[in-house]
Design a protein around this motif. Sequence first.
Motif, PDB file in Angstrom:
ATOM      1  N   GLN A 295       0.808  -1.217   0.000  1.00  0.00           N
ATOM      2  CA  GLN A 295       0.000   0.000   0.000  1.00  0.00           C
ATOM      3  C   GLN A 295       0.844   1.271   0.000  1.00  0.00           C
ATOM      4  O   GLN A 295       0.300   2.365  -0.088  1.00  0.00           O
ATOM      5  CB  GLN A 295      -0.942  -0.011   1.213  1.00  0.00           C
ATOM      6  CG  GLN A 295      -1.965  -1.141   1.158  1.00  0.00           C
ATOM      7  CD  GLN A 295      -2.883  -1.159   2.368  1.00  0.00           C
ATOM      8  OE1 GLN A 295      -2.439  -0.978   3.496  1.00  0.00           O
ATOM      9  NE2 GLN A 295      -4.164  -1.363   2.130  1.00  0.00           N
ATOM     10  N   ASP A 296       2.166   1.119   0.077  1.00  0.00           N
ATOM     11  CA  ASP A 296       3.086   2.247   0.112  1.00  0.00           C
ATOM     12  C   ASP A 296       4.273   1.885  -0.769  1.00  0.00           C
ATOM     13  O   ASP A 296       4.878   0.819  -0.587  1.00  0.00           O
ATOM     14  CB  ASP A 296       3.537   2.500   1.557  1.00  0.00           C
ATOM     15  CG  ASP A 296       4.358   3.788   1.721  1.00  0.00           C
ATOM     16  OD1 ASP A 296       5.278   4.008   0.892  1.00  0.00           O
ATOM     17  OD2 ASP A 296       4.100   4.541   2.672  1.00  0.00           O
ATOM     18  N   TYR A 297       4.627   2.749  -1.726  1.00  0.00           N
ATOM     19  CA  TYR A 297       5.680   2.420  -2.674  1.00  0.00           C
ATOM     20  C   TYR A 297       7.018   2.152  -1.984  1.00  0.00           C
ATOM     21  O   TYR A 297       7.876   1.417  -2.507  1.00  0.00           O
ATOM     22  CB  TYR A 297       5.849   3.557  -3.698  1.00  0.00           C
ATOM     23  CG  TYR A 297       6.616   4.747  -3.168  1.00  0.00           C
ATOM     24  CD1 TYR A 297       7.994   4.858  -3.332  1.00  0.00           C
ATOM     25  CD2 TYR A 297       5.961   5.770  -2.468  1.00  0.00           C
ATOM     26  CE1 TYR A 297       8.696   5.932  -2.826  1.00  0.00           C
ATOM     27  CE2 TYR A 297       6.662   6.840  -1.954  1.00  0.00           C
ATOM     28  CZ  TYR A 297       8.021   6.927  -2.134  1.00  0.00           C
ATOM     29  OH  TYR A 297       8.724   7.973  -1.623  1.00  0.00           O
ATOM     30  N   ARG A 298       7.211   2.685  -0.777  1.00  0.00           N
ATOM     31  CA  ARG A 298       8.478   2.484  -0.075  1.00  0.00           C
ATOM     32  C   ARG A 298       8.675   1.030   0.338  1.00  0.00           C
ATOM     33  O   ARG A 298       9.809   0.582   0.568  1.00  0.00           O
ATOM     34  CB  ARG A 298       8.558   3.403   1.146  1.00  0.00           C
ATOM     35  CG  ARG A 298       8.654   4.878   0.786  1.00  0.00           C
ATOM     36  CD  ARG A 298       8.545   5.771   1.995  1.00  0.00           C
ATOM     37  NE  ARG A 298       7.231   5.674   2.615  1.00  0.00           N
ATOM     38  CZ  ARG A 298       6.861   6.352   3.698  1.00  0.00           C
ATOM     39  NH1 ARG A 298       7.721   7.183   4.272  1.00  0.00           N
ATOM     40  NH2 ARG A 298       5.653   6.208   4.193  1.00  0.00           N
ATOM     41  N   GLU A 299       7.574   0.288   0.416  1.00  0.00           N
ATOM     42  CA  GLU A 299       7.674  -1.131   0.744  1.00  0.00           C
ATOM     43  C   GLU A 299       8.412  -1.914  -0.334  1.00  0.00           C
ATOM     44  O   GLU A 299       8.950  -2.991  -0.064  1.00  0.00           O
ATOM     45  CB  GLU A 299       6.284  -1.723   0.954  1.00  0.00           C
ATOM     46  CG  GLU A 299       5.528  -1.161   2.144  1.00  0.00           C
ATOM     47  CD  GLU A 299       4.164  -1.807   2.298  1.00  0.00           C
ATOM     48  OE1 GLU A 299       4.117  -3.034   2.533  1.00  0.00           O
ATOM     49  OE2 GLU A 299       3.151  -1.094   2.161  1.00  0.00           O
ATOM     50  N   LEU A 300       8.455  -1.402  -1.554  1.00  0.00           N
ATOM     51  CA  LEU A 300       9.132  -2.115  -2.634  1.00  0.00           C
ATOM     52  C   LEU A 300      10.616  -2.295  -2.332  1.00  0.00           C
ATOM     53  O   LEU A 300      11.218  -3.322  -2.683  1.00  0.00           O
ATOM     54  CB  LEU A 300       8.953  -1.368  -3.956  1.00  0.00           C
ATOM     55  CG  LEU A 300       7.520  -1.185  -4.431  1.00  0.00           C
ATOM     56  CD1 LEU A 300       7.493  -0.376  -5.718  1.00  0.00           C
ATOM     57  CD2 LEU A 300       6.824  -2.522  -4.615  1.00  0.00           C
ATOM     58  N   ALA A 301      11.225  -1.319  -1.700  1.00  0.00           N
ATOM     59  CA  ALA A 301      12.633  -1.421  -1.317  1.00  0.00           C
ATOM     60  C   ALA A 301      12.800  -1.988   0.095  1.00  0.00           C
ATOM     61  O   ALA A 301      13.831  -2.584   0.407  1.00  0.00           O
ATOM     62  CB  ALA A 301      13.290  -0.044  -1.403  1.00  0.00           C
ATOM     63  N   TYR A 302      11.794  -1.822   0.920  1.00  0.00           N
ATOM     64  CA  TYR A 302      11.871  -2.229   2.325  1.00  0.00           C
ATOM     65  C   TYR A 302      11.836  -3.750   2.493  1.00  0.00           C
ATOM     66  O   TYR A 302      12.682  -4.335   3.167  1.00  0.00           O
ATOM     67  CB  TYR A 302      10.712  -1.573   3.084  1.00  0.00           C
ATOM     68  CG  TYR A 302      10.538  -2.006   4.513  1.00  0.00           C
ATOM     69  CD1 TYR A 302      11.439  -1.601   5.488  1.00  0.00           C
ATOM     70  CD2 TYR A 302       9.459  -2.795   4.885  1.00  0.00           C
ATOM     71  CE1 TYR A 302      11.267  -1.989   6.812  1.00  0.00           C
ATOM     72  CE2 TYR A 302       9.275  -3.186   6.207  1.00  0.00           C
ATOM     73  CZ  TYR A 302      10.183  -2.788   7.160  1.00  0.00           C
ATOM     74  OH  TYR A 302      10.015  -3.167   8.463  1.00  0.00           O
TER      75      TYR A 302
END
Length: 406
Positions: free
Chosen positions: A373-380
């Motif tokens: 639900q948050d694009y930052r999760e793609l790297a996280y």
Amino acid sequence: MAGPAGPRRGAAMAELSIIRDGGMLVTDGIISQVGPSIEIERAARDHEVVDMGGRVVGPGFVDAHTHLVFAGNRIDDFERRAQGETYEQIATAGGGIWSTVQKTRAAPENELLRQARRHARWFLAGGTTTIEAKSGYGLTLESELKILRVIRQLQREEPSLDYVPTFLGAHAVPPSYQPNDYVDLVINEMLPDVTKERLAEYADVFCEKGYFNIEQSRRVLLAAQKAGLKLRGHVDQLTNSGGAILMAEVGATTADHLEKTDEKGMAALKAANVQPVLLPASVYGLGASIYPRAREMIETGLAVVLATDFNPGSSPTASMLMVLSLACTHLKMTPAEAFTAATINAACSLGRGNQIGSLQPGKTANFAVFDCQDYRELAYWFGLPQTHAVYVRGECVYRARYGRLT
């Protein structure tokens, strides 16, 4: 990701123009409208409506540096590195690029095509919709043409991915040649046939100690440029040999790797408007510790690109998600900068920034849907499957078999 035409630099790399609860109208494979979902629903009277369930939707990743076509693997090299041998020691003992060259030369074209199709599925499963694909594991006229013809056949038979072909005949010097004699072969025999058959858009060279020196690299690049090809280059990976400065001098589109590039090299790239393509997965794959100086490059105003360097030796991964994670943890890029580098900046480095790389009206509807639900999760979240579905020209070409990760 709206914004001006061309690649993003400096602070603009962190601006993603996210639309919360957004929607997109696709007509005949082209994005015709983006905006709040409620507005898109009103406009979609004659369209199928697909609810993405609150997931992140972004442009398909554009992988601007891959070695897609090869035979076999290099698991022996992998094991030897784990035992402490260096890249150079393994190559001297008969491993490295040369071992893949031998396997690739021996493989018939249909076998290379079969293996490349498998690799292509890996890219799609990670949300990648466009890849640059190099030759370079043939090192004879016949075998280099064979690899490039496989890439062309993939484009014809497997349209789920878009391929940008690059001629890398100057990848290594075969043992039976002196370096200058092999450069003559690349220029006088390989290049004419590659361009005659229109098998490549770009030419590349491995400018590095033990491979091709500055003058040999310059000869190859200028000959390729004269033949009508645009230029890319493997430079400053193992040593700071002045490769970045060379790429600026010849007016290349990109300079790739750059682990050892210094301030002079960065300044030269900026002055010549050359995009740096950073490949942190190859640093990780080699067990090295020196990564490209991405923060300084961004602050210098360079339009940084991220790519996988997918290959059987130093970077056996097709995962742009893993590259995003490495960019944040080791290159000290923010998640937004990394996403920009893997999409619109990468598209611009392949001459396709006006067609792909962002979700804007008039562009091709190549996009990926991720289970977060948050694009930052793609790297996280690294090492986990996050791709829910992939669309190319508005058609679903990949859908994950698992349900939402919770």
